[in-house]
Design a protein around this motif. Structure first.
Motif, PDB file in Angstrom:
ATOM      1  N   UNK A  41       1.841  11.600  14.557  1.00  0.00           N
ATOM      2  CA  UNK A  41       1.921  10.396  14.333  1.00  0.00           C
ATOM      3  C   UNK A  41       1.817   9.338  13.477  1.00  0.00           C
ATOM      4  N   UNK A  42       2.018   8.978  12.308  1.00  0.00           N
ATOM      5  CA  UNK A  42       1.905   7.711  11.847  1.00  0.00           C
ATOM      6  C   UNK A  42       1.324   5.522  11.805  1.00  0.00           C
ATOM      7  N   UNK A  43       0.121   5.586  11.832  1.00  0.00           N
ATOM      8  CA  UNK A  43       0.346   4.215  12.162  1.00  0.00           C
ATOM      9  C   UNK A  43       0.140   3.142  10.734  1.00  0.00           C
ATOM     10  N   UNK A  44       0.305   2.086  10.510  1.00  0.00           N
ATOM     11  CA  UNK A  44      -0.208   0.718   9.651  1.00  0.00           C
ATOM     12  C   UNK A  44      -0.619  -0.398  10.463  1.00  0.00           C
ATOM     13  N   UNK A  45      -1.891  -1.006   9.922  1.00  0.00           N
ATOM     14  CA  UNK A  45      -2.165  -2.440  10.169  1.00  0.00           C
ATOM     15  C   UNK A  45      -3.368  -2.411   9.155  1.00  0.00           C
ATOM     16  N   UNK A  46      -4.083  -3.328  10.054  1.00  0.00           N
ATOM     17  CA  UNK A  46      -5.483  -3.105   8.709  1.00  0.00           C
ATOM     18  C   UNK A  46      -6.207  -1.922   8.510  1.00  0.00           C
ATOM     19  N   UNK A  47      -5.793  -0.809   9.278  1.00  0.00           N
ATOM     20  CA  UNK A  47      -6.674   0.392   8.934  1.00  0.00           C
ATOM     21  C   UNK A  47      -5.092   1.144   9.378  1.00  0.00           C
ATOM     22  N   UNK A  48      -5.259   2.710   8.781  1.00  0.00           N
ATOM     23  CA  UNK A  48      -3.672   3.232   8.527  1.00  0.00           C
ATOM     24  C   UNK A  48      -4.393   4.647   9.404  1.00  0.00           C
ATOM     25  N   UNK A  49      -3.756   5.795   9.815  1.00  0.00           N
ATOM     26  CA  UNK A  49      -3.891   7.047   9.915  1.00  0.00           C
ATOM     27  C   UNK A  49      -2.932   7.807   9.870  1.00  0.00           C
TER      28      UNK A  49
END
Length: 108
Positions: A41-49
């Motif tokens: 899973x890749x997540x993008x927002x103000x922080x990313x992981x």
């Protein structure tokens, strides 16, 4: 570069968005639920992981003005969840903020 071996491991990619609701903490983790077993899973927002199934923590990536942090992960058969004890922003759940994700689901 395409590898047929990789396509034997995962069956498809899914992607989506969610809007943060402002909650955070161990008792209110952020959870993404899928119709298959997530492997990545890749997540993008103000922080990313970027998270790989089996890892129990994820290190976030951010801009130079934001501090990176480590978040605990929980993997379910069809989900992944995480939380921050500090605030909703660090949990990727800031109220009214849009977040984007992509996941690779298992072939089984």
């Amino acid at each position: 570069l395409y590898s047929s071996a990789a396509s034997d491991v995962y069956k498809r990619q899914v992607y989506g968005t969610y809007t943060g609701d402002g909650t955070y903490g161990r008792d209110t983790p952020k959870k993404l639920t899928f119709d298959g077993t997530p492997l990545f899973v890749a997540l993008s927002g103000r922080y990313h992981f970027f998270a790989v199934k089996g890892c129990s923590f994820v290190q976030t990536l951010s801009s130079p003005s934001l501090a990176d942090l480590s978040l605990p992960l929980t993997w379910g058969d069809r989900s992944v969840s995480w939380y921050s004890t500090e605030n909703a922003d660090k949990q990727q759940n800031l109220s009214g903020t849009d977040y984007f994700y992509i996941a690779l689901l298992a072939a089984n």
